[in-house]
Design an enzyme around this catalytic site. Structure first.
Site, PDB file in Angstrom:
ATOM      1  N   PHE A  35       0.993  -1.237   0.287  1.00 20.67           N
ATOM      2  CA  PHE A  35      -0.313   0.041   0.223  1.00 20.67           C
ATOM      3  C   PHE A  35       0.693   1.534  -0.565  1.00 20.67           C
ATOM      4  O   PHE A  35       0.599   2.225  -0.723  1.00 20.67           O
ATOM      5  CB  PHE A  35      -0.655  -0.348   1.181  1.00 20.67           C
ATOM      6  CG  PHE A  35      -0.449   0.359   2.817  1.00 20.67           C
ATOM      7  CD1 PHE A  35      -0.125   1.471   3.081  1.00 20.67           C
ATOM      8  CD2 PHE A  35      -0.435  -1.245   3.525  1.00 20.67           C
ATOM      9  CE1 PHE A  35       0.353   1.493   4.669  1.00 20.67           C
ATOM     10  CE2 PHE A  35       0.675  -0.686   4.592  1.00 20.67           C
ATOM     11  CZ  PHE A  35       1.026   0.689   5.122  1.00 20.67           C
ATOM     12  N   HIS A 121       3.998  -6.406  13.016  1.00 17.71           N
ATOM     13  CA  HIS A 121       3.346  -5.919  12.536  1.00 17.71           C
ATOM     14  C   HIS A 121       1.638  -7.068  13.113  1.00 17.71           C
ATOM     15  O   HIS A 121       0.846  -5.864  13.283  1.00 17.71           O
ATOM     16  CB  HIS A 121       3.258  -5.871  11.757  1.00 17.71           C
ATOM     17  CG  HIS A 121       4.612  -4.193  11.150  1.00 17.71           C
ATOM     18  ND1 HIS A 121       4.545  -3.784   9.759  1.00 17.71           N
ATOM     19  CD2 HIS A 121       5.495  -4.043  12.081  1.00 17.71           C
ATOM     20  CE1 HIS A 121       5.714  -3.700   9.809  1.00 17.71           C
ATOM     21  NE2 HIS A 121       6.012  -3.064  11.124  1.00 17.71           N
ATOM     22  N   CYS A 150     -17.955  -7.003  19.183  1.00 17.00           N
ATOM     23  CA  CYS A 150     -18.175  -7.853  20.280  1.00 17.00           C
ATOM     24  C   CYS A 150     -19.411  -8.589  20.382  1.00 17.00           C
ATOM     25  O   CYS A 150     -20.312  -7.774  20.577  1.00 17.00           O
ATOM     26  CB  CYS A 150     -17.046  -7.806  21.342  1.00 17.00           C
ATOM     27  SG  CYS A 150     -17.211  -9.511  21.686  1.00 17.00           S
ATOM     28  N   ILE A 231      11.915 -12.530  -5.322  1.00 17.20           N
ATOM     29  CA  ILE A 231      12.330 -13.232  -4.408  1.00 17.20           C
ATOM     30  C   ILE A 231      11.852 -14.613  -4.003  1.00 17.20           C
ATOM     31  O   ILE A 231      13.201 -15.647  -4.178  1.00 17.20           O
ATOM     32  CB  ILE A 231      11.730 -12.865  -2.516  1.00 17.20           C
ATOM     33  CG1 ILE A 231      11.976 -11.583  -2.695  1.00 17.20           C
ATOM     34  CG2 ILE A 231      12.143 -13.905  -1.769  1.00 17.20           C
ATOM     35  CD1 ILE A 231      11.167 -10.389  -1.890  1.00 17.20           C
TER      36      ILE A 231
HETATM   37 ZN    ZN Z   1     -16.005  -7.939  23.908  1.00 17.16          ZN
END
Ligand code: ZN
Length: 247
Positions: A35, A121, A150, A231
């Protein structure tokens, strides 16, 4: 080029503790663009450059816009490991390659079968609730719309290091220790301009520093062998039996 690859094979045969340090260029051959080098593509659809959108303060302030960009531009669910990933997994199986240190977040080294992968990362396949720390898959992130939440109501964040965020210290220590122990260090697909890659290379004490990158890097002059090429092709040639007829 053939001479250089044969020298690399020679290095590899003589080494017993090989470490690979890789960047975005390892994944571009799987169709995942870097990016940083494709910034122009984003301008039409996003008001901010990727470095801004992928920052922690942007994630906090404009989570919805972050996820619009993330789902649209960062996720390549169909990407498969390429020959670079499979060659590295093979080198580990042979017992010579001790660690893959990567700046990539796509999880393709694990997918190729590498076991000891240090993801500096983080990895986008892991996502956690910021309130209760519950795990969520990437598929879950893609199935949800807008901001993924969540079951507890908390916001889910990819387990990737955003701009402004510090790297995991355990991962850094592991990486530095492997580099310091290495008798051969292969750096691939990174210009080494991004922190902390450049500094980490300084921990290497050996005399077999190899750089494989499409373009020049600022540590080319420190390298014992520098190859400007693919590569995947180079690493596959290193593993091949006998001398190389590679162009
Ligand atoms: Zn949660």
């Amino acid at each position: 080029m053939i001479d250089k690859i044969n020298e690399l094979k020679n290095y590899f045969q003589k080494s017993s503790y090989v470490v690979f340090f890789g960047g975005a260029g390892v994944s571009t051959e799987s169709g995942i663009p870097d990016f940083r080098s494709t910034g122009g593509l984003f301008n039409a659809r996003y008001k901010y450059p990727p470095e801004v959108i992928l920052s922690y303060s942007f994630f906090k302030a404009q989570t919805s816009e972050f996820y619009r960009f993330y789902r649209d531009r960062m996720v390549y669910l169909d990407a498969k490991p390429n020959t670079a990933h499979t060659a590295l997994a093979q080198m580990e199986k042979q017992g010579k390659l001790k660690a893959v240190i990567t700046q990539n977040i796509d999880g393709l080294h694990h997918a190729a079968g590498s076991k000891n992968v240090i993801e500096l990362h983080g990895c986008m396949l892991r996502n956690f609730c910021m309130s209760c720390n519950k795990f969520y898959s990437l598929e879950f992130i893609l199935q949800t719309e807008d901001i993924p939440l969540c079951s507890c109501g908390g916001i889910i964040k990819p387990d990737v290091v955003l701009y402004e965020e510090g790297l995991d210290e355990t991962a850094i220590m592991k990486a530095v220790n492997h580099i310091a122990d290495a008798d051969m260090l292969i750096i691939g697909g990174t210009s080494l301009s991004v922190y902390p890659a450049a500094g980490m290379v300084n921990y290497y004490m050996g005399d077999k520093l190899v750089i494989i990158n499409k373009s020049k890097t600022h540590v080319d002059r420190r390298a014992d062998v520098t190859i400007h090429g693919s590569i995947g092709e180079v690493l596959t040639a290193v593993l091949a039996e006998g001398d190389v007829a590679y162009e």
